[in-house]
Each structure stands twice: as structure tokens, then as C-alpha cells.
Design an enzyme around this catalytic site. Sequence first.
Site, PDB file in Angstrom:
ATOM      1  N   ARG A 137     -10.565  -3.512   1.409  1.00  0.00           N
ATOM      2  CA  ARG A 137      -9.779  -4.122   2.487  1.00  0.00           C
ATOM      3  C   ARG A 137      -9.115  -3.057   3.351  1.00  0.00           C
ATOM      4  O   ARG A 137      -8.587  -2.080   2.821  1.00  0.00           O
ATOM      5  CB  ARG A 137      -8.699  -5.033   1.885  1.00  0.00           C
TER       6      ARG A 137
ATOM      7  N   LYS B 245      -2.337 -10.922  -8.898  1.00  0.00           N
ATOM      8  CA  LYS B 245      -2.306 -12.380  -8.689  1.00  0.00           C
ATOM      9  C   LYS B 245      -3.713 -12.949  -8.552  1.00  0.00           C
ATOM     10  O   LYS B 245      -4.080 -13.915  -9.222  1.00  0.00           O
ATOM     11  CB  LYS B 245      -1.502 -12.730  -7.418  1.00  0.00           C
TER      12      LYS B 245
ATOM     13  N   ARG C  67       3.438  -3.231   3.180  1.00  0.00           N
ATOM     14  CA  ARG C  67       3.335  -4.544   2.516  1.00  0.00           C
ATOM     15  C   ARG C  67       4.333  -4.656   1.367  1.00  0.00           C
ATOM     16  O   ARG C  67       4.935  -5.707   1.160  1.00  0.00           O
ATOM     17  CB  ARG C  67       1.897  -4.761   2.003  1.00  0.00           C
TER      18      ARG C  67
ATOM     19  N   ARG D  55      -9.316  -0.665  -5.215  1.00  0.00           N
ATOM     20  CA  ARG D  55      -9.748  -2.070  -5.357  1.00  0.00           C
ATOM     21  C   ARG D  55     -11.016  -2.320  -4.539  1.00  0.00           C
ATOM     22  O   ARG D  55     -11.174  -1.843  -3.424  1.00  0.00           O
ATOM     23  CB  ARG D  55      -8.647  -3.002  -4.867  1.00  0.00           C
TER      24      ARG D  55
ATOM     25  N   ARG E 157       5.908 -16.996   0.605  1.00  0.00           N
ATOM     26  CA  ARG E 157       6.285 -15.584   0.699  1.00  0.00           C
ATOM     27  C   ARG E 157       7.657 -15.411   1.339  1.00  0.00           C
ATOM     28  O   ARG E 157       8.166 -14.306   1.392  1.00  0.00           O
ATOM     29  CB  ARG E 157       5.308 -14.847   1.629  1.00  0.00           C
TER      30      ARG E 157
END
Length: 228
Positions: free
Chosen positions: A167, A20, A178, A134, A95
Amino acid sequence: MGLHSHDEVVLLLGAPGAGKGTQARFLAQTFGIPHVASGDLLREHRARGTRLGQAAQTYMDRGDLVPDLLVVDMIVERLSQADAARGALLDGFPRTLTQAQALEDALRKRGGRVRVAIYVQVPTEVLVERLADRWLCKACQASYHARFNPPARPRVCDHCDGELYQRADDKREVVSKRVAVYLKETLPVVERYEALGKLCRIDGDKPIQTVREDLLEALDQTQQAVPA
Ligand code: AP5
């Protein structure tokens, strides 16, 4: 997309790691509308040590959602800023069904609406691999991947020379949480926009450039065809 109408928002829905943020940054630049990412805004609050940031911290570290009320107020306030007057691209919000309802109510009050909800679909097993490698820019939040989308220089942002970091909630066990939260809380949001005839599905399990082209084409098509 040329968001002609006043106050139309485009939603970018998808699991953690679906891409996203990667795509939203490009789309927002292309169409000259703000990229409003609830996760980025919450992390900014945390970095500034605001009350919201402090309240959000425990939830985010665990991989849980921050309570609806806190997030809704933050997004509605952001959408009331001048640069969002001609629309916005929402990334990671809504969400939950409660957030979706609150967003639609807030938009309706000012004559706006959700124009389309784009759902970027990626198989669950791919998500963990993407998030484990990431890297993000501390300054501008641009997202990289050690293999799939590496920066030109190690740990330096291509766009702003900012320092790249990983992160804390991209650890494998938090990612699993998550994803579970996403399946329980956010899939009903996807179903809602499908029922409203506003959902556009995009296969996110393709190279970044291909997904980008598919998104542009889909947005172009929905320009004419989305119901009010
Ligand atoms: P948030 O920051 O929104 O995280 P998320 O939804 O979990 O999404 P991510 O940022 O992890 O993934 P992304 O889809 O943007 O992927 P990216 O483009 O970086 O939320 C974090 C936390 O904040 C939540 O857990 C919650 O606590 C809280 N929160 C946020 N919003 C909330 C809300 N509305 N309500 C309540 N709480 C909220 O890509 C991932 C990686 O894959 C990158 O390395 C990238 O380079 C790579 N990649 C991207 N596309 C491709 C591709 N096509 N092929 C190969 N690699 C790719």
C-alpha cells in the site's frame, strides 16, 4: 461468539498495523458474519473511481481520516445489506467520536447495538516495522508480512492466487502520520467504550495464532457478560 441477537456488531479497534485485518478475516469466517472494513471499502471505491473514492483519495494518501459524513454514510449503507442483518464485525470503524455516535444511533433505530469493542494493543515502534513489510492481495485484501506471515509463494495470495502489492500509505512517513491521527482521534473512541463497560483489551504484540486464540476466548467470555 455465535452472534445470536439481531443486529449486534462487534468493533475491532486498534492502531494502523495492529493486526485488525489479519484477525478480522479469520473471525468473520469463523462466526459467519460479514467483515466490514472501512479502509477496504474506501479502497474499493477508489479502484472503481466513484465520487466517494475520488473524494477519499487525497485524505488517504496523506494519512488523514476521510471526513466523517462520507464514511458514516458508506458504513450505514453497508450494514443495511441483507448479509449484515444478523450482525457484523467492523474493522477500522468508528475512528472518531462522531462516527461512534452515528453508528450507535443508526443501530438503535433498528433495534441493534454495539455488543463489544475489542481493542488490539501493539506498541507504536512495532507498527512501523509491520507495515513496512506488509503485502496485501489485490483481489481479496488478505494481509501478509514478509517475515511474520509470508505467503507460500512470493507475491501470490494463498487464498485466491491474487497478486500481492504494497500500500502507498504504508511508507514510513505516512505511517507516522496515521499513527498520530489514531492517537488523537481514535483513542477517545477506545475510552468511550471503556467508560460504557464494553471494551475488551487484547495484547496484539504476540504471534498471530496466539492473538487469534486470545480473541476467541475473549469473545466467548463477553458473550455472557456485556451490558446492554
Ligand atoms: P485502514 O485500511 O483501515 O488502515 P489502518 O487502520 O491504518 O489499518 P491497517 O490496515 O494499516 O492495519 P491492520 O490493523 O488491519 O493490520 P494488518 O492486519 O494488515 O485505513 C486506511 C485509510 O483509510 C486511513 O488512513 C483513512 O484515510 C481511511 N479510513 C479508513 N477507515 C476510516 C474511517 N473510519 N474514518 C475515516 N477514514 C478512514 O497487519 C499489519 C501487518 O502486520 C501485516 O503485514 C500482518 O501480516 C502483520 N501482522 C498482523 N498481526 C501480526 C502479529 N500478531 N505479529 C506479527 N505480524 C503481524
